[in-house]
Design an enzyme around this catalytic site. Sequence first.
Site, PDB file in Angstrom:
ATOM      1  N   LYS A 229       0.868  -1.174   0.000  1.00 12.45           N
ATOM      2  CA  LYS A 229       0.000   0.000   0.000  1.00 12.45           C
ATOM      3  C   LYS A 229       0.906   1.225   0.000  1.00 12.45           C
ATOM      4  O   LYS A 229       2.075   1.155   0.409  1.00 12.45           O
ATOM      5  CB  LYS A 229      -0.884   0.017   1.252  1.00 12.45           C
ATOM      6  CG  LYS A 229      -2.164   0.815   1.096  1.00 12.45           C
ATOM      7  CD  LYS A 229      -3.236   0.007   0.379  1.00 12.45           C
ATOM      8  CE  LYS A 229      -4.577   0.716   0.403  1.00 12.45           C
ATOM      9  NZ  LYS A 229      -5.656  -0.115  -0.157  1.00 12.45           N
TER      10      LYS A 229
ATOM     11  N   GLY B  24     -25.478   2.071   2.406  1.00 17.45           N
ATOM     12  CA  GLY B  24     -24.575   2.722   1.454  1.00 17.45           C
ATOM     13  C   GLY B  24     -24.836   2.230   0.051  1.00 17.45           C
ATOM     14  O   GLY B  24     -24.501   1.087  -0.279  1.00 17.45           O
ATOM     15  N   VAL B  25     -25.451   3.073  -0.767  1.00 14.93           N
ATOM     16  CA  VAL B  25     -25.777   2.660  -2.137  1.00 14.93           C
ATOM     17  C   VAL B  25     -25.086   3.572  -3.148  1.00 14.93           C
ATOM     18  O   VAL B  25     -25.688   4.068  -4.101  1.00 14.93           O
ATOM     19  CB  VAL B  25     -27.300   2.599  -2.379  1.00 14.93           C
ATOM     20  CG1 VAL B  25     -27.895   1.411  -1.668  1.00 14.93           C
ATOM     21  CG2 VAL B  25     -28.001   3.896  -1.947  1.00 14.93           C
TER      22      VAL B  25
ATOM     23  N   LYS C 269     -21.568   3.446  -5.654  1.00 14.53           N
ATOM     24  CA  LYS C 269     -21.324   2.569  -6.807  1.00 14.53           C
ATOM     25  C   LYS C 269     -21.490   1.098  -6.459  1.00 14.53           C
ATOM     26  O   LYS C 269     -22.210   0.350  -7.120  1.00 14.53           O
ATOM     27  CB  LYS C 269     -19.921   2.832  -7.359  1.00 14.53           C
ATOM     28  CG  LYS C 269     -19.782   4.155  -8.089  1.00 14.53           C
ATOM     29  CD  LYS C 269     -18.395   4.294  -8.674  1.00 14.53           C
ATOM     30  CE  LYS C 269     -18.252   5.593  -9.453  1.00 14.53           C
ATOM     31  NZ  LYS C 269     -16.886   5.724 -10.043  1.00 14.53           N
ATOM     32  N   VAL C 270     -20.803   0.646  -5.405  1.00 22.64           N
ATOM     33  CA  VAL C 270     -20.838  -0.781  -5.066  1.00 22.64           C
ATOM     34  C   VAL C 270     -22.228  -1.198  -4.607  1.00 22.64           C
ATOM     35  O   VAL C 270     -22.778  -2.201  -5.073  1.00 22.64           O
ATOM     36  CB  VAL C 270     -19.788  -1.112  -3.985  1.00 22.64           C
ATOM     37  CG1 VAL C 270     -19.954  -2.545  -3.483  1.00 22.64           C
ATOM     38  CG2 VAL C 270     -18.380  -0.918  -4.540  1.00 22.64           C
TER      39      VAL C 270
ATOM     40  N   HIS D 109     -25.101   0.167  -5.171  1.00 25.35           N
ATOM     41  CA  HIS D 109     -26.067   0.270  -6.274  1.00 25.35           C
ATOM     42  C   HIS D 109     -26.005  -0.980  -7.156  1.00 25.35           C
ATOM     43  O   HIS D 109     -27.043  -1.581  -7.473  1.00 25.35           O
ATOM     44  CB  HIS D 109     -25.756   1.523  -7.100  1.00 25.35           C
ATOM     45  CG  HIS D 109     -26.753   1.804  -8.178  1.00 25.35           C
ATOM     46  ND1 HIS D 109     -27.495   2.965  -8.228  1.00 25.35           N
ATOM     47  CD2 HIS D 109     -27.135   1.079  -9.266  1.00 25.35           C
ATOM     48  CE1 HIS D 109     -28.287   2.948  -9.292  1.00 25.35           C
ATOM     49  NE2 HIS D 109     -28.081   1.804  -9.935  1.00 25.35           N
TER      50      HIS D 109
END
Length: 369
Positions: free
Chosen positions: A88, A188-189, A191-192, A194
């Site tokens: 990382k 939590g909608v 990008k992922v 959704h």
Amino acid sequence: MTTSSAPSSATSAVASMSQHEQVVFCHDRETGLRAIIGIYSTALGPALGGTRFYPYASEEAALSDVLRLSKGMAYKNAVAGLDLGGGKAVIIGDPATDKTPELLRAYGRFVESLGGRYVTACDVGTYVADMDVVSETTRFATGRSEANGGAGDSSVLTAYGVFQGQRACAQHLWGKPTLEGRTVGIAGVGKVGHILAGHLLEDGAKVVVTDVNQDAVAALRSAHPEVEVVADTAALVRSDIDVYAPCALGGALDEQTVAALQATVVCGGANNQLVTEGPGGTADQLKARGITYAPDFLVNAGGVIQVSDELHGFDFERAKKAATAIFDHTLEVLRTADAHGSTPAAAADHIAEERMAAKAAGGIWLPAR
């Protein structure tokens, strides 16, 4: 351009606690770049992990973060069955004011100087467009745009991988690899979340959602008007749901949430869901309540699978096939946990550690000469 593989005296105590292979401090005076690259392990191959651009309060805080995140990537890649190590990087600064093309190119030169031992991608504060710039000075940047030979938006396979993890949980608990007839709550909608909702609805599940961003909720409801919406996460976890899918920020599974949760399964795309790790931590609390937890670093590995495919010349179908294997890896973790009476989190760690240890005899990964 200067580089040092030894930390400053202020951070040597933190670094000495780590078992990382390599930690590189990067400073470019001309652009103001200050970055740290952490390579936890290359036992399985080049260390792949994203670059976080964040205004850390101190170099010590940045170092602590990169050590934690790079170790997490090693475990994620290992348990996902990837022939990749874990690494990382963090860039210290405010991406809104400090990010420039010149700084990103300087960062790319540092990545290039490692000869492929570290391969970067997007993370908090960096985006596909940034990786396009970084790739101007290094061969070892993934997460690039499709126009630049990359995989594009990695949320596509992140969501698909979470769905595979949920199917594995259903197989393990209810005997069938489907969410048909089950109720899944998504917190939590973006990008992922959704995309995940679409997979679940197609599979025959009922979907209930919440998000602080009302525009994200409206976009999902426009695409899928049958989705139900509740006021907030507190209401969602108290709802009559079978599966809880945290897909927003980390720390989703705090003590209050675990105590209130009505779901039988937790399986979502958010990173670092367990507030307290290790013995007596959040995973043990979930187990004590009879809740099956699918480790987040396993089920959300579809994104890293997607960008890692760029190393071979990106092919979406090949990457999707690899992400489908999250189903099998999740089943392995859940069955191992049952067999040993441990939590799935501990089982996933054990599997990752065994895989890295089996290859560690080969030494560190070096680029081909």
